[in-house]
Design an enzyme around this catalytic site. Sequence first.
Site, mmCIF file in Angstrom:
data_model
loop_
_atom_site.group_PDB
_atom_site.id
_atom_site.type_symbol
_atom_site.label_atom_id
_atom_site.label_comp_id
_atom_site.label_asym_id
_atom_site.label_seq_id
_atom_site.Cartn_x
_atom_site.Cartn_y
_atom_site.Cartn_z
ATOM 1 N N ILE A 27 -11.643 -54.024 -0.416
ATOM 2 C CA ILE A 27 -12.875 -53.541 -1.178
ATOM 3 C C ILE A 27 -14.586 -53.226 -0.965
ATOM 4 O O ILE A 27 -14.993 -51.845 -1.355
ATOM 5 C CB ILE A 27 -13.626 -54.927 -2.073
ATOM 6 C CG1 ILE A 27 -12.291 -55.388 -2.923
ATOM 7 C CG2 ILE A 27 -14.397 -55.165 -3.422
ATOM 8 C CD1 ILE A 27 -11.821 -57.158 -4.021
ATOM 9 N N LEU A 34 -2.429 -58.021 -4.298
ATOM 10 C CA LEU A 34 -2.182 -56.513 -4.917
ATOM 11 C C LEU A 34 -1.429 -57.187 -6.594
ATOM 12 O O LEU A 34 -0.390 -57.340 -6.456
ATOM 13 C CB LEU A 34 -1.264 -55.921 -3.705
ATOM 14 C CG LEU A 34 -2.123 -55.779 -2.716
ATOM 15 C CD1 LEU A 34 -0.477 -55.558 -1.718
ATOM 16 C CD2 LEU A 34 -3.233 -54.808 -2.683
ATOM 17 N N HIS A 74 8.362 -28.471 2.316
ATOM 18 C CA HIS A 74 6.941 -27.465 3.197
ATOM 19 C C HIS A 74 6.498 -26.804 2.200
ATOM 20 O O HIS A 74 6.940 -26.055 1.410
ATOM 21 C CB HIS A 74 7.788 -27.083 4.782
ATOM 22 C CG HIS A 74 7.103 -26.122 5.220
ATOM 23 N ND1 HIS A 74 6.285 -26.768 6.022
ATOM 24 C CD2 HIS A 74 6.787 -24.862 5.297
ATOM 25 C CE1 HIS A 74 5.348 -25.852 6.714
ATOM 26 N NE2 HIS A 74 5.605 -24.740 6.079
#
Length: 460
Positions: free
Chosen positions: A183, A313, A439
């Site tokens: 936080i 979480l 890529h």
Amino acid sequence: MADQATAQEFDILVLGGGSGGYATALRAVQLGLTVGLVEKAKLGGTCLHNGCIPTKALLHSAEVADHARDGAKYGVNVEFQSIDMTAVNAYKDGIVAGKFKGLQGLIKGKGITVIEGEGKLTAPDTITVNGTAYKGKNIVLATGSYSRSLPGLEIGGRVITSDEALKMDYVPKSVIVLGGGVIGVEFASVWKSFGVDVTIVEGLPSLVPNEDASIIKVLERSFKKRGIKFNTGTFFQGVEQDNDGVKVTLVDGKTFEADLLLVAVGRGPSTAGLGFEEAGVTVDRGFVITNERLHTGVGNVYAVGDIVPGVQLAHRGFQQGIFVAEEIAGLKPVVVDDINVPKVTYCDPEIASVGYSEKAAKEKFGDDRVESTEYNLAGNGKSAILGTGGIIKFVREKDGPVVGVHMIGTRVGEQIGEAQLIVNWEAYPEDVAGLIHAHPTQNEALGEAAMALAGRPLHG
């Protein structure tokens, strides 16, 4: 009378409508169970209204501000003028409102009964809300968490938590952030991008102390380059405030002054006064104690989310909610250890990790049983386009699977999906090295790191 009894008795009765609670409810109705969902405020809980979603909206505004300042570097001539907090808050609140409306519609459409009001566990099979008792064959406690402070440190005036910070209608000139965890570094990152003078005070020896040492080193170097000041290794002693600002004193006598003090010392479990202990549920320092299958040991009472010891979480609570619904339905779901829950810290640069840090892996397997490699994002084409540095670090058990992936750099949180699959599926570096990574993407860096750890670096 029969209809009334049916309306007040459910297969699963959930206390709390945040990430863990509503995930329980949604999965349960998929499995054909009847569900009552008790919520005293708004569905979605802290994550939607005072946590994940609004803070990430602020962080995106901060990213746009940085892009405006740096536009000329990319050939775009724009002039950064100021931060309009009215517009920032309108954007942030609009995102939250849209997600909230969608969640309300989803819950209603699935036939979940929402019971509005503050609930209390009054028996192992009963939750009482506003004087009305509701029965559940199974009870799921999902009451979430709150912004903690320190003993003797009162919130008010110029001393605020993340709850107040999310509602600010102006940009302060200077802020002291008490706490260098997730936080703290996220708000420090936002405010620095908004032009605020920021100082982080962290009692432990480093910022983000739960991350791998290599990641900490890069973050602290990056914060210094950005001009975010921090003082680590000395604990907070006290704060004085007046109409002009705050003065923070540390135990070693150092003082810091600013307009505001943000208290970001973590979140505490919201369990006080809810009847848990009276019903026989074991509570330790506010946390509900469960076995690995999230059962409290009392009746058919389970607990999920931030009130269960471990990483706090939203996606952990969400997954635990799904797990409990399936457990109650008899599906015998697989337990996911906290160590294998992916984590992302959305500061600039972003941090993403899953599994064991190198230090933790050595403690578990032995110093001579752990190998690691770091891939520098400076060698990645997409990272060069984005203008970011950073690293991707793989940790493996010697001659064994990858047990940890740790990343830092712009937008690396988007790569955590493959990283958590690698760790949770116990993939070997040789397995990952054989996969094709598009890529140019930052995702290629995962493949490069795996190749290096497999002993065949392509660009090393």
